[in-house]
Structures are given as structure tokens and as C-alpha cells.
Design a protein around this motif. Structure first.
Motif, PDB file in Angstrom:
ATOM      1  N   LYS A  64       0.725  -1.287   0.003  1.00  0.00           N
ATOM      2  CA  LYS A  64       0.026   0.016  -0.017  1.00  0.00           C
ATOM      3  C   LYS A  64       0.962   1.164  -0.125  1.00  0.00           C
ATOM      4  O   LYS A  64       0.538   2.204  -0.907  1.00  0.00           O
ATOM      5  N   ARG A  65       1.995   1.470   0.776  1.00  0.00           N
ATOM      6  CA  ARG A  65       2.852   2.480   0.855  1.00  0.00           C
ATOM      7  C   ARG A  65       3.443   2.566  -0.319  1.00  0.00           C
ATOM      8  O   ARG A  65       3.824   3.832  -0.839  1.00  0.00           O
ATOM      9  N   SER A  66       4.034   1.512  -0.981  1.00  0.00           N
ATOM     10  CA  SER A  66       4.744   1.703  -2.309  1.00  0.00           C
ATOM     11  C   SER A  66       3.795   1.963  -3.408  1.00  0.00           C
ATOM     12  O   SER A  66       4.511   2.412  -4.623  1.00  0.00           O
ATOM     13  N   GLY A  67       2.616   1.817  -3.548  1.00  0.00           N
ATOM     14  CA  GLY A  67       1.582   2.352  -4.478  1.00  0.00           C
ATOM     15  C   GLY A  67       1.239   0.985  -5.334  1.00  0.00           C
ATOM     16  O   GLY A  67       0.425   1.062  -6.300  1.00  0.00           O
ATOM     17  N   GLU A  68       1.753  -0.082  -5.191  1.00  0.00           N
ATOM     18  CA  GLU A  68       1.281  -1.454  -5.716  1.00  0.00           C
ATOM     19  C   GLU A  68      -0.294  -1.873  -5.545  1.00  0.00           C
ATOM     20  O   GLU A  68      -0.912  -2.320  -6.348  1.00  0.00           O
ATOM     21  N   LEU A  69      -0.673  -1.341  -4.411  1.00  0.00           N
ATOM     22  CA  LEU A  69      -2.057  -1.561  -4.101  1.00  0.00           C
ATOM     23  C   LEU A  69      -2.771  -0.289  -3.577  1.00  0.00           C
ATOM     24  O   LEU A  69      -1.777   0.718  -2.974  1.00  0.00           O
ATOM     25  N   ILE A  70      -4.009   0.042  -3.793  1.00  0.00           N
ATOM     26  CA  ILE A  70      -4.573   1.212  -3.191  1.00  0.00           C
ATOM     27  C   ILE A  70      -5.489   0.443  -2.250  1.00  0.00           C
ATOM     28  O   ILE A  70      -6.153  -0.403  -2.404  1.00  0.00           O
ATOM     29  N   MET A  71      -6.176   1.185  -1.139  1.00  0.00           N
ATOM     30  CA  MET A  71      -7.159   0.763  -0.100  1.00  0.00           C
ATOM     31  C   MET A  71      -8.204   1.813  -0.133  1.00  0.00           C
ATOM     32  O   MET A  71      -8.080   3.080  -0.039  1.00  0.00           O
ATOM     33  N   VAL A  72      -9.127   1.070  -0.401  1.00  0.00           N
ATOM     34  CA  VAL A  72     -10.577   1.983  -0.434  1.00  0.00           C
ATOM     35  C   VAL A  72     -11.539   1.253   0.570  1.00  0.00           C
ATOM     36  O   VAL A  72     -12.242   0.193   0.379  1.00  0.00           O
ATOM     37  N   LYS A  73     -11.856   1.976   1.763  1.00  0.00           N
ATOM     38  CA  LYS A  73     -12.960   1.496   2.438  1.00  0.00           C
ATOM     39  C   LYS A  73     -12.724   0.044   3.075  1.00  0.00           C
ATOM     40  O   LYS A  73     -13.323  -1.101   3.035  1.00  0.00           O
ATOM     41  N   ASN A  74     -11.478  -0.111   3.429  1.00  0.00           N
ATOM     42  CA  ASN A  74     -10.734  -1.422   4.039  1.00  0.00           C
ATOM     43  C   ASN A  74     -10.708  -2.603   2.906  1.00  0.00           C
ATOM     44  O   ASN A  74     -10.541  -3.849   3.334  1.00  0.00           O
ATOM     45  N   ASN A  75     -10.672  -2.358   1.611  1.00  0.00           N
ATOM     46  CA  ASN A  75     -10.606  -3.182   0.831  1.00  0.00           C
ATOM     47  C   ASN A  75      -9.387  -2.815  -0.125  1.00  0.00           C
ATOM     48  O   ASN A  75      -9.179  -1.541  -0.467  1.00  0.00           O
ATOM     49  N   TYR A  76      -8.438  -3.811  -0.484  1.00  0.00           N
ATOM     50  CA  TYR A  76      -7.419  -3.668  -1.218  1.00  0.00           C
ATOM     51  C   TYR A  76      -7.632  -3.899  -2.646  1.00  0.00           C
ATOM     52  O   TYR A  76      -8.393  -4.836  -3.073  1.00  0.00           O
ATOM     53  N   MET A  77      -7.077  -3.165  -3.841  1.00  0.00           N
ATOM     54  CA  MET A  77      -7.182  -3.200  -4.888  1.00  0.00           C
ATOM     55  C   MET A  77      -6.155  -2.772  -5.808  1.00  0.00           C
ATOM     56  O   MET A  77      -5.386  -1.766  -5.346  1.00  0.00           O
ATOM     57  N   LYS A  78      -5.882  -3.139  -6.949  1.00  0.00           N
ATOM     58  CA  LYS A  78      -4.733  -2.665  -8.034  1.00  0.00           C
ATOM     59  C   LYS A  78      -5.174  -1.141  -8.487  1.00  0.00           C
ATOM     60  O   LYS A  78      -6.101  -1.113  -8.602  1.00  0.00           O
ATOM     61  N   PRO A  79      -4.277  -0.519  -8.301  1.00  0.00           N
ATOM     62  CA  PRO A  79      -4.568   0.989  -8.837  1.00  0.00           C
ATOM     63  C   PRO A  79      -4.924   0.878 -10.327  1.00  0.00           C
ATOM     64  O   PRO A  79      -4.308   0.284 -11.121  1.00  0.00           O
ATOM     65  N   ASP A  80      -5.565   1.950 -10.847  1.00  0.00           N
ATOM     66  CA  ASP A  80      -6.022   2.287 -12.214  1.00  0.00           C
ATOM     67  C   ASP A  80      -4.764   2.714 -12.819  1.00  0.00           C
ATOM     68  O   ASP A  80      -4.366   3.833 -12.465  1.00  0.00           O
ATOM     69  N   PRO A  81      -4.425   2.002 -13.960  1.00  0.00           N
ATOM     70  CA  PRO A  81      -3.325   2.305 -14.608  1.00  0.00           C
ATOM     71  C   PRO A  81      -3.707   3.967 -15.448  1.00  0.00           C
ATOM     72  O   PRO A  81      -2.678   4.715 -15.714  1.00  0.00           O
ATOM     73  N   ASN A  82      -4.837   4.087 -15.724  1.00  0.00           N
ATOM     74  CA  ASN A  82      -5.137   5.481 -16.436  1.00  0.00           C
ATOM     75  C   ASN A  82      -5.274   6.619 -15.448  1.00  0.00           C
ATOM     76  O   ASN A  82      -5.614   7.706 -16.044  1.00  0.00           O
ATOM     77  N   ALA A  83      -5.656   6.292 -14.030  1.00  0.00           N
ATOM     78  CA  ALA A  83      -5.578   7.521 -13.205  1.00  0.00           C
ATOM     79  C   ALA A  83      -4.380   8.274 -13.234  1.00  0.00           C
ATOM     80  O   ALA A  83      -3.357   7.686 -13.131  1.00  0.00           O
ATOM     81  N   PRO A  84      -4.654   9.634 -12.985  1.00  0.00           N
ATOM     82  CA  PRO A  84      -3.547  10.478 -12.605  1.00  0.00           C
ATOM     83  C   PRO A  84      -2.735  10.094 -11.419  1.00  0.00           C
ATOM     84  O   PRO A  84      -3.404   9.506 -10.121  1.00  0.00           O
ATOM     85  N   PRO A  85      -1.579  10.373 -11.027  1.00  0.00           N
ATOM     86  CA  PRO A  85      -0.854   9.989  -9.974  1.00  0.00           C
ATOM     87  C   PRO A  85      -1.293  11.014  -8.817  1.00  0.00           C
ATOM     88  O   PRO A  85      -1.633  11.990  -8.925  1.00  0.00           O
ATOM     89  N   LYS A  86      -1.147  10.200  -7.549  1.00  0.00           N
ATOM     90  CA  LYS A  86      -1.858  10.920  -6.354  1.00  0.00           C
ATOM     91  C   LYS A  86      -0.803  11.973  -5.896  1.00  0.00           C
ATOM     92  O   LYS A  86       0.543  11.818  -5.857  1.00  0.00           O
ATOM     93  N   ARG A  87      -1.136  13.123  -5.523  1.00  0.00           N
ATOM     94  CA  ARG A  87      -0.540  14.207  -5.556  1.00  0.00           C
ATOM     95  C   ARG A  87       0.057  14.184  -3.838  1.00  0.00           C
ATOM     96  O   ARG A  87      -0.852  13.648  -3.046  1.00  0.00           O
ATOM     97  N   GLY A  88       1.210  14.595  -3.542  1.00  0.00           N
ATOM     98  CA  GLY A  88       1.561  14.075  -2.131  1.00  0.00           C
ATOM     99  C   GLY A  88       1.082  15.545  -1.123  1.00  0.00           C
ATOM    100  O   GLY A  88       0.444  16.541  -1.865  1.00  0.00           O
ATOM    101  N   ARG A  89       1.231  15.657  -0.058  1.00  0.00           N
ATOM    102  CA  ARG A  89       0.874  16.717   0.630  1.00  0.00           C
ATOM    103  C   ARG A  89       1.918  18.075   0.466  1.00  0.00           C
ATOM    104  O   ARG A  89       3.025  17.949   0.249  1.00  0.00           O
ATOM    105  N   GLY A  90       1.084  19.026   0.925  1.00  0.00           N
ATOM    106  CA  GLY A  90       1.726  20.387   0.809  1.00  0.00           C
ATOM    107  C   GLY A  90       1.547  20.895  -0.585  1.00  0.00           C
ATOM    108  O   GLY A  90       0.900  20.506  -1.625  1.00  0.00           O
ATOM    109  N   ARG A  91       2.347  21.965  -0.785  1.00  0.00           N
ATOM    110  CA  ARG A  91       2.387  22.947  -1.930  1.00  0.00           C
ATOM    111  C   ARG A  91       3.426  22.179  -2.922  1.00  0.00           C
ATOM    112  O   ARG A  91       4.529  21.934  -2.511  1.00  0.00           O
TER     113      ARG A  91
END
Length: 163
Positions: A64-91
Motif C-alpha cells: 500500500k505504501r509503495s503504490g502497488e495496491l490502493i486501499m478503499v474502505k478497508n478493501n485492497y485493489m490494484k490501482p487504475d493505470p489510467n488514473a492520474p498520480p496521487k499528489r503528495g501533501r503540501g504545496r
């Protein structure tokens, strides 16, 4: 004979491979929770290590930390390859201008307040900072006072007396 059983290599695949295979096999569009992943791995690979639950939790967290899986409502799934990368915190950082080849960057400025420059001539003529020591103050104040409260000053009133 027990030592021979411990030393023999197991034919289990790595935990991340087993986890990804379990998520694909379960095929739930909302993802799979830890319990269903664990049950699928246990049913597919019978000979699991003693600390299977802890190992599974550890590898799920790492993935989950490395980005191989994403967690939505206590369920693990593979990330969508077409989804934009998740932005980090801060500016986000400012875009850097492109430099021509062969240009040399100057080193970045140091952080914090710059140190004050001390001149040897200025330090000799000025007084030291802070409250002066007690011995030096006593010499300036005059003669030492006696102990306790000083006596009350009496005024003599002329013409008033006891006759």
C-alpha cells in the motif's frame, strides 16, 4: 529429522505475488479485504508459515505504501493505470527553468539568520552584555548597609513638649 524439515526450501511464491494473485482471482470490483485475501491464499497454498497473518498484514502495508495496491474502505485493489498520480501533501514545488548545457549552478543559500561579524576593535571598547557581577555592583553602590529594617526617622517638632 526436525532440523531437515526446517532447512528444506518451501515452494511458496513471494507474498506480494500471492496477494496480487488472490486479488485477481477474487475479482471483486470494490476490492478485497484482508480476510478474503488470507482465506484465498490459505486455500490455494496449504503449507503456509506460522506467522501467516502477521506476514500478510506486513506485506499488504508495504504494498500500500509503495503504490502497488490502493486501499478503499478497508478493501485492497490494484490501482487504475489510467488514473492520474496521487499528489503528495503540501504545496507542489515551483517549476525549475531549464538551463543550457554546460551551465553551472551556484550553491543554494544557507538556511537561517546569517552570523554577525565581530570586529576585534569594537569588542574591546564596549561593555559586556547582561547584568554585571555582584562584586562589581557592591563597589559602585557605596558602603554596605546593616542587617534588617532601618530605624524609623523621628522628627522633632519645636514648641511642643511636655512641661
Amino acid at each position: 529429522m526436525a532440523a531437515e524439515e526446517v532447512d528444506k526450501p518451501t515452494s511458496l511464491p513471494q507474498y506480494p505475488e500471492m496477494i496480487l494473485a488472490a486479488i485477481e482471482a477474487l475479482g471483486d470490483k470494490n476490492g478485497s479485504n484482508k480476510t478474503s485475501i488470507s482465506k484465498h491464499i490459505e486455500s490455494s497454498y496449504g503449507d503456509l508459515p506460522v506467522g501467516h497473518a502477521d506476514l500478510l498484514a506486513h506485506h499488504l502495508d508495504n504494498m500500500k505504501r509503495s503504490g502497488e495496491l490502493i486501499m478503499v474502505k478497508n478493501n485492497y485493489m490494484k490501482p487504475d493505470p489510467n488514473a492520474p498520480p496521487k499528489r503528495g501533501r503540501g504545496r507542489p514545488p515551483k517549476p525549475r527553468p531549464e538551463l543550457p548545457p554546460g551551465a553551472v549552478l551556484s550553491p543554494p543559500r544557507p538556511r537561517g539568520r546569517p552570523p554577525t561579524l565581530k570586529e576585534p576593535s569594537a569588542a574591546a571598547g564596549s561593555r559586556p552584555r547582561g547584568r554585571p557581577p555582584k562584586k562589581a555592583r557592591a563597589a559602585v553602590a557605596g558602603p554596605p548597609r546593616g542587617r534588617g529594617r532601618p530605624p524609623k526617622a523621628r522628627e522633632e517638632v519645636p514648641g511642643v513638649g511636655l512641661d
